[in-house]
Design an enzyme around this catalytic site. Structure first.
Site, PDB file in Angstrom:
ATOM      1  N   MET A 153       0.664  -1.149   0.021  1.00  0.00           N
ATOM      2  CA  MET A 153      -0.105   0.027  -0.014  1.00  0.00           C
ATOM      3  C   MET A 153       1.069   1.284   0.004  1.00  0.00           C
ATOM      4  SD  MET A 153      -3.304   0.369   1.900  1.00  0.00           S
ATOM      5  CE  MET A 153      -5.122  -0.037   1.338  1.00  0.00           C
ATOM      6  N   CYS A 154       0.945   1.999   1.163  1.00  0.00           N
ATOM      7  CA  CYS A 154       1.556   3.409   1.191  1.00  0.00           C
ATOM      8  C   CYS A 154       0.658   4.542   0.953  1.00  0.00           C
ATOM      9  CB  CYS A 154       2.896   3.382   0.330  1.00  0.00           C
ATOM     10  SG  CYS A 154       4.068   2.204   0.719  1.00  0.00           S
ATOM     11  N   GLY A 155       0.973   5.453   1.555  1.00  0.00           N
ATOM     12  CA  GLY A 155       0.139   6.763   1.043  1.00  0.00           C
ATOM     13  C   GLY A 155       1.262   7.913   0.682  1.00  0.00           C
ATOM     14  N   ARG A 157      -3.053   3.705   5.393  1.00  0.00           N
ATOM     15  CA  ARG A 157      -2.242   2.888   4.421  1.00  0.00           C
ATOM     16  C   ARG A 157      -0.814   2.957   4.546  1.00  0.00           C
ATOM     17  NH1 ARG A 157      -4.994   3.944  -0.620  1.00  0.00           N
ATOM     18  NH2 ARG A 157      -3.119   3.343  -1.611  1.00  0.00           N
ATOM     19  N   THR A 167       3.623   7.833   3.863  1.00  0.00           N
ATOM     20  CA  THR A 167       3.263   6.868   4.953  1.00  0.00           C
ATOM     21  C   THR A 167       3.643   5.562   4.249  1.00  0.00           C
ATOM     22  OG1 THR A 167       1.157   6.794   4.678  1.00  0.00           O
ATOM     23  CG2 THR A 167       1.708   8.534   6.069  1.00  0.00           C
TER      24      THR A 167
END
Lengths: 237, 301
Positions: B1-3, B32, B149
């Site tokens: 994921m990651c933001g 995320r 993030t």
């Protein structure tokens, strides 16, 4: 004249800044077992995920603002209207009812939907109607690449343009496109528009509240050449 | 994921509160990426002829004043550290590359997080909320910033493996996705003299951009090169001294939302991140097209 009980006509207003999303969805789910308000207004969604997800009752839900992933997912019977944009997977796996998005929808709108009507008044992005299985989708604007990928049943109506690989590996869904198609996917071909198709399309546009002439649309569907494995093609893999 | 988040100020009011807005955006992206968080903030230009370094030490009791003293001895001027948690920013009376080389040669235990004249990079493992508190992010003013993030998929959860990755002077990259040809590409880029400090896939994308721009490509052309040379999934946000750029791979599995008002331009993995900005409800909002480079830059003065 008998007074109508106030709670039956009043719109139930839910502020997602004040109560949790889980509580909202639980209250909507409870309607399947116990009577409650028939009209709901959700304010301050602020991009929350799974708003009004999994409803199984005749109820109207208006959401005032943009929502995140999976809004109105698995919807059954309810009418959910988003006064804003929707994130990925709006109305994914919808069973029946209506989901209406006033703005744009992100990718995979109406994915795997089995019934009901999804209307996106603006654009829908990539993979709109991917693996649709009976849902009808009407898009006022354009759709992105790989829309109706492996679509099995139902109709995808696009008043604008369609991106690359439209209807790739499609089964029996019908695609009605008014604008340009960037490229057809594997086994998707243009087909004749007969009276029965114009009638179906007219009905869908009317249900969606979109003013467009069915005569302006082209129809696309499956060439039915990928249904079965053909041993002659084995060398291609 | 990651933001991913990005914010570009179009007014002095937003510049003054850049850190507040950035912190709010970053915290919205906690779900995320709960593993680590980081930001690149473009702010407080170093005076003409000097440069700015952000250094990281894994030693929580690092005597930063001594590092400053050594930099003063090497280059002259006053070199007082501005310490934020495990990081410290120094304004050095030298070209950025010279200052960076000095740190690598004399203090190899320290890590150069960023070098340039305006960029500052802060990143650390842990929840975005903790990061925001530890680094006093809300105090920061600036012209524009990127944030990330992380939910790690390709390599270890460490400070060094966190984003943003600096890709050259005043340049940085944040990434949502994963690259599949990074090992091979890293070898190729190493032969071209690009240095890597981790096994992280995003660092390779950062190195790729640095290499293309070193060879004369503009940021836009370098990003377009990614479409041919990088294999995998990505939404990138790239920061430069003057602005930022956004690119999604042609398959576009990884989400992105852009929004603009008269006061700011913002980018987020999801609308949630942008919804916390003033006037967001009335912002023009759209999803960036796959394979298209979007750039915002400050007008040349």
């Amino acid at each position: 004249m008998a007074a109508v009980p106030a709670e039956e006509v009043a719109v139930e207003v839910v502020d997602l800044e004040k109560i949790s999303l889980r509580e909202l969805n639980q209250r909507l789910h409870n309607l399947a077992h116990a009577p409650g308000p028939s009209a709901w207004r959700v304010v301050n969604p602020d991009g929350a995920h799974a708003v009004a997800c999994g409803i199984d009752v005749d109820v109207e839900v208006a959401i005032e603002g943009h929502v995140g992933y999976y809004c109105a997912g698995m919807n059954k019977r309810a009418t959910v209207r988003v006064h804003g944009n929707a994130g990925p997977g709006v109305a994914e796996n919808m069973m029946s009812g209506q989901v209406l998005v006033d703005g744009n929808a992100s990718q995979s709108a109406g994915a795997t939907g089995r019934g009901g009507l999804l209307v996106v008044r603006g654009d829908a992005s990539a993979r709109c109607g991917i693996s649709m299985k009976g849902i009808d989708i009407v898009v006022g604007g354009s759709v992105g690449h790989l829309s109706a990928f492996m679509a099995q049943r139902g109709c995808l109506v696009v008043c604008g343009d369609a991106g690359e690989a439209l209807g790739d590996s499609i089964y029996e869904a019908r695609l009605y496109i008014r604008g340009e198609v960037a490229e057809l996917g594997a086994d998707c071909v243009e087909k004749e528009v007969r009276a029965e198709h114009r009638e179906q399309l007219g009905g869908l546009l009317e249900a969606a509240g979109i003013d467009a002439d069915p005569a302006d649309f082209r129809r696309y569907g499956s060439a039915r050449k990928l249904y079965n494995f053909t041993i002659d093609n084995a060398g291609a893999y | 994921m990651c933001g991913i988040v990005g914010l570009f100020a179009k007014s002095a009011t937003v510049e003054e509160r850049l850190g507040v807005h950035l912190a709010a955006m970053l915290e919205q992206m906690s779900d995320r990426g709960p593993d680590s968080a980081g930001v690149a903030v473009y702010r407080d230009p170093a005076p003409y002829g000097s440069s700015k370094l952000t250094l990281f030490s894994s030693d929580t009791r690092e005597p930063w004043d001594e590092v400053g003293g050594a930099l003063e001895q090497a280059f002259g001027g006053a070199c007082k550290p501005r310490v934020r948690a495990s990081h410290a920013v120094f304004v050095v009376e030298a070209e950025a590359t010279e200052a960076e080389q000095w740190v690598r040669a004399n203090r190899p235990d320290l890590r150069v997080m960023s070098a340039g004249t305006v960029i500052e990079i802060y990143k650390e493992t842990g929840l975005p909320h903790e990061f925001v508190q530890q680094f006093g992010l809300s105090e920061l003013t600036g012209t524009h910033a990127l944030g990330h993030t992380r939910m790690a998929t390709e390599s270890r959860v460490t400070t060094a493996g966190s984003h943003p990755f600096s890709t050259g002077l005043d340049l940085c990259l944040v990434h949502n996705g994963s690259l599949s040809n990074h090992n091979r590409l890293r070898q190729t880029l190493r032969r071209e003299g690009i240095e890597f400090q981790t096994e992280n896939d995003t660092e390779v994308a950062a190195g790729y951009l640095a290499w293309r721009m070193r060879e004369g490509a503009s940021l836009e052309v370098a990003l377009e090169g990614c479409l041919d040379d990088l294999d995998g999934f990505y939404t990138f946000a790239v920061g430069t001294a003057d602005g930022f750029a956004v690119l999604r791979d042609p398959i576009a599995c990884k989400p992105a939302v852009l929004a603009e008002t008269g006061e700011w331009v913002a980018m987020g993995s999801e609308w949630r991140a942008i919804s916390v900005l003033p006037g967001a409800t009335d912002a023009e909002t759209w999803e960036p097209e796959p394979g298209v480079v979007y750039v915002w830059e400050k007008a040349a003065v």
